[in-house]
Design a protein around this motif. Structure first.
Motif, short mmCIF file in Angstrom:
data_model
loop_
_atom_site.label_atom_id
_atom_site.label_comp_id
_atom_site.label_asym_id
_atom_site.label_seq_id
_atom_site.Cartn_x
_atom_site.Cartn_y
_atom_site.Cartn_z
N GLY A 141 -2.77 24.49 4.98
CA GLY A 141 -2.32 23.24 4.38
C GLY A 141 -0.87 22.93 4.71
N GLY A 142 -0.03 23.97 4.73
CA GLY A 142 1.37 23.79 5.10
C GLY A 142 1.53 23.35 6.55
N ALA A 143 0.71 23.92 7.44
CA ALA A 143 0.77 23.53 8.85
C ALA A 143 0.34 22.08 9.02
N VAL A 144 -0.74 21.69 8.35
CA VAL A 144 -1.20 20.30 8.43
C VAL A 144 -0.14 19.37 7.87
N PHE A 161 3.11 19.91 7.65
CA PHE A 161 4.26 19.90 8.54
C PHE A 161 4.05 18.91 9.69
N PHE A 162 2.92 19.02 10.38
CA PHE A 162 2.68 18.15 11.53
C PHE A 162 2.47 16.69 11.11
N THR A 163 1.91 16.48 9.94
CA THR A 163 1.76 15.12 9.43
C THR A 163 3.13 14.51 9.13
N LEU A 164 4.01 15.29 8.50
CA LEU A 164 5.36 14.79 8.22
C LEU A 164 6.12 14.50 9.51
N VAL A 165 6.01 15.38 10.50
CA VAL A 165 6.69 15.16 11.78
C VAL A 165 6.20 13.85 12.40
N PHE A 166 4.88 13.65 12.42
CA PHE A 166 4.31 12.43 12.99
C PHE A 166 4.82 11.19 12.25
N LEU A 167 4.77 11.22 10.92
CA LEU A 167 5.21 10.06 10.14
C LEU A 167 6.69 9.77 10.33
N ILE A 223 13.60 17.90 8.82
CA ILE A 223 13.21 17.41 7.50
C ILE A 223 11.86 17.99 7.09
N SER A 224 10.91 18.05 8.02
CA SER A 224 9.59 18.62 7.72
C SER A 224 9.69 20.10 7.43
N PHE A 225 10.52 20.83 8.16
CA PHE A 225 10.70 22.26 7.92
C PHE A 225 11.28 22.50 6.53
N ILE A 226 12.27 21.71 6.14
CA ILE A 226 12.88 21.88 4.81
C ILE A 226 11.88 21.52 3.71
N ALA A 227 11.06 20.50 3.93
CA ALA A 227 10.04 20.13 2.94
C ALA A 227 9.03 21.25 2.76
#
Length: 121
Positions: free
Chosen positions: A14-17, A19-25, A79-83
């Motif tokens: 779930g964290g990986a999904v 992370f990549f969703t936040l990066v994309f957005l 930002i995604s990593f910190i989230a």
């Protein structure tokens, strides 16, 4: 090893999904911000000249251009990593919020990675 929840692998997935969703957005938002700032310059015909993006030609030169480029490239990942680190801290390890706790575990992680490359004889 510090997880205080069941189904740790589900949390990792779930964290990986997430992370990549936040990066994309965040990349999508950055692109829209950049396009809205530069949209009034030229139009589609000017932009398509010789197959190059002429709207942004020269926009990323000089020191401010370097800062813009660094922001556009690095901010979504950081930002995604910190989230994800915050979610790990609050939901998985259930530790108190501090900068040391937020980024804890890196030393152990790199030690374990180093140990995994050693062969046992």
């Amino acid at each position: 090893m510090k997880a205080k929840v069941d189904n740790v692998m589900m949390w990792v997935a779930g964290g990986a999904v997430l992370f990549f969703t936040l990066v994309f957005l965040l990349q999508y938002i950055n692109i829209n911000i950049l396009e809205s700032l530069r949209a009034s310059e030229g139009g589609a015909v000017y932009e398509a000249t010789q197959g190059a993006d002429r709207k942004n030609e020269g926009d990323f030169t000089g020191f401010s251009g370097i800062l813009k480029s660094l922001y556009e490239e690095l901010s979504p990942s950081i930002i995604s990593f910190i989230a994800i680190a915050f979610l790990r801290l609050k939901l998985i390890t259930k530790e108190s919020f501090s900068v040391a706790n937020l980024f804890s575990g890196f030393k152990e992680m790199f030690k374990n990675i180093k140990q995994s490359f050693k062969t046992s004889e």
